[in-house]
Design a protein around this motif. Structure first.
Motif, PDB file in Angstrom:
ATOM      1  N   ILE A   1       0.771  -1.095  -0.161  1.00 11.41           N
ATOM      2  CA  ILE A   1       0.004  -0.101   0.180  1.00 11.41           C
ATOM      3  C   ILE A   1       0.782   1.259  -0.117  1.00 11.41           C
ATOM      4  N   GLY A   2       1.991   1.389   0.696  1.00 11.64           N
ATOM      5  CA  GLY A   2       2.862   2.384   0.911  1.00 11.64           C
ATOM      6  C   GLY A   2       3.617   2.884  -0.511  1.00 11.64           C
ATOM      7  N   ASP A   3       3.694   1.830  -1.491  1.00  9.43           N
ATOM      8  CA  ASP A   3       4.227   2.058  -2.595  1.00  9.43           C
ATOM      9  C   ASP A   3       3.100   3.130  -3.483  1.00  9.43           C
ATOM     10  N   ALA A   4       2.025   2.826  -3.088  1.00 11.99           N
ATOM     11  CA  ALA A   4       1.018   3.970  -4.055  1.00 11.99           C
ATOM     12  C   ALA A   4       1.027   5.441  -3.512  1.00 11.99           C
ATOM     13  N   GLY A   5       1.569   5.697  -2.005  1.00 15.77           N
ATOM     14  CA  GLY A   5       1.904   6.832  -1.570  1.00 15.77           C
ATOM     15  C   GLY A   5       2.963   7.675  -2.131  1.00 15.77           C
TER      16      GLY A   5
END
Length: 340
Positions: A265-269
């Motif tokens: 999920i952090g990759d999308a941020g």
């Protein structure tokens, strides 16, 4: 990384699960030599003679199973990460098993433990003891371990549902995309690979299996008959240890999956401005980018905690039962009379 800052370098190093594994083992080794750890491993009561033998015969296989199971859950998490990152080509593939495997392995270990206890529940019972209190799956719960396991499981379930609701698909395909719009433009939204329902459904199923297996194991551990009156105090201690091991394995498996999901999920941020040739640069904004970035930053911490917890669980299950290898001080007459 010519212009990388120190936080960027540290973040890049911690993004590797191999580093988290190493740090978790180091943390476990440091904790295992502290006075606190040695104190908590001291049995509450020791037995001698037939009582010690009967107690060891009942609980030693269970503790060994938990020790091996904790390492098996850890090995599962490491293996799927190695396969996903370095062995298999997963570009364009929905590798849901990568996220479900640690939780499923924890559920399998606890189910095997519950089955073992259920099969062997009356073995060695020579003088059944009638106690006044009704025992349930919460009777021997660890004061910190079980709430921690519940909160970890809740965090994983909420993360999975929130990410699934934020995901999208293309032409009826799997929900594996996150659409990030470019405001005030005619540019189509950016679609990045995301922890959507295609991953989350399997994770939620495994979470349900883990909850059922944990409650089953805790119930079987608590409700089986005591061996004899003089072993009741020592059995209380052993059952509390088994319950703590159950909570630790459940928490470790959940945290491994949660860390992997948060990193995904952090990759999308981290999606930045979009540059299109002959059209210019456009800002792409995801409203939850800050939350996703924080989750990605916290993922290595969860991995370190999970590794340390599983290693310490394996170490604690290997220590001797009340009575020790060569016996020890007997249970006091006051304890025996109180048990009766």
């Amino acid at each position: 990384m010519p212009n990388a800052t120190l936080p960027d370098i540290v973040g890049a190093i911690l993004s590797s699960p191999a580093v988290s594994l190493l740090l978790g083992i180091v943390v476990a080794a440091l904790v295992s030599v502290t006075p606190w750890w040695r104190t908590r491993r001291v049995p509450a009561a020791r037995l001698t003679g037939d009582g010690a033998l009967a107690l060891a015969a009942r609980h030693t296989p269970e503790r060994r199973l938990l020790a091996v199971g904790a390492l098996a859950v850890l090995a599962t998490g490491v293996t799927v990460e190695v396969l996903a990152r370095h062995v298999l080509t997963l570009s364009g593939q929905v590798s849901w098993w990568r996220y479900a495997a640690p939780v499923f392995s924890a559920a399998a270990v606890l189910a095997v433990l519950a089955l073992l206890i259920t099969i062997r529940r009356v073995r060695g019972t020579t003088r059944p003891v009638v106690t006044g209190a009704r025992r349930t799956w919460l009777s021997f719960r660890p004061r910190v371990g079980l709430p921690a396991a519940g909160l970890s499981l809740l965090a994983l379930v909420l993360t999975t549902i929130a990410a699934g609701c934020a995901s999208s698909n293309i032409h009826g395909g799997p929900f594996v995309f996150l659409e990030i719009p470019a405001p005030n433009t005619d540019v189509d939204p950016i679609r990045v690979w995301f922890f959507g329902w295609a991953y989350g459904i399997a994770v939620l199923i495994c979470c349900a299996l883990l909850a059922v297996s944990a409650v089953w194991a805790l119930t079987a551990n608590a409700t089986r008959p005591f061996l004899r009156a003089e072993t009741v105090p020592a059995e209380h201690h052993e059952r509390a240890r088994i319950a703590a091991g159950i909570a630790q394995i459940a928490t470790g498996g959940v945290l491994l999956t949660l860390a992997t999901a948060w990193r995904f999920i952090g990759d999308a941020g981290r999606i930045g401005p979009l540059t299109i040739e002959d059209a210019g640069t456009f800002e792409t904004v995801w409203r939850y980018a800050d939350i996703a970035g924080a989750a990605g930053a916290a993922a290595p911490v969860l991995e370190v905690v999970a590794v340390a917890l599983l290693v310490l669980s394996a170490l604690s299950m290997r220590s001797s039962a009340p009575g020790g290898r060569a016996g020890g001080s007997a249970v006091s007459p006051l304890q025996t009379e109180g048990a009766r």
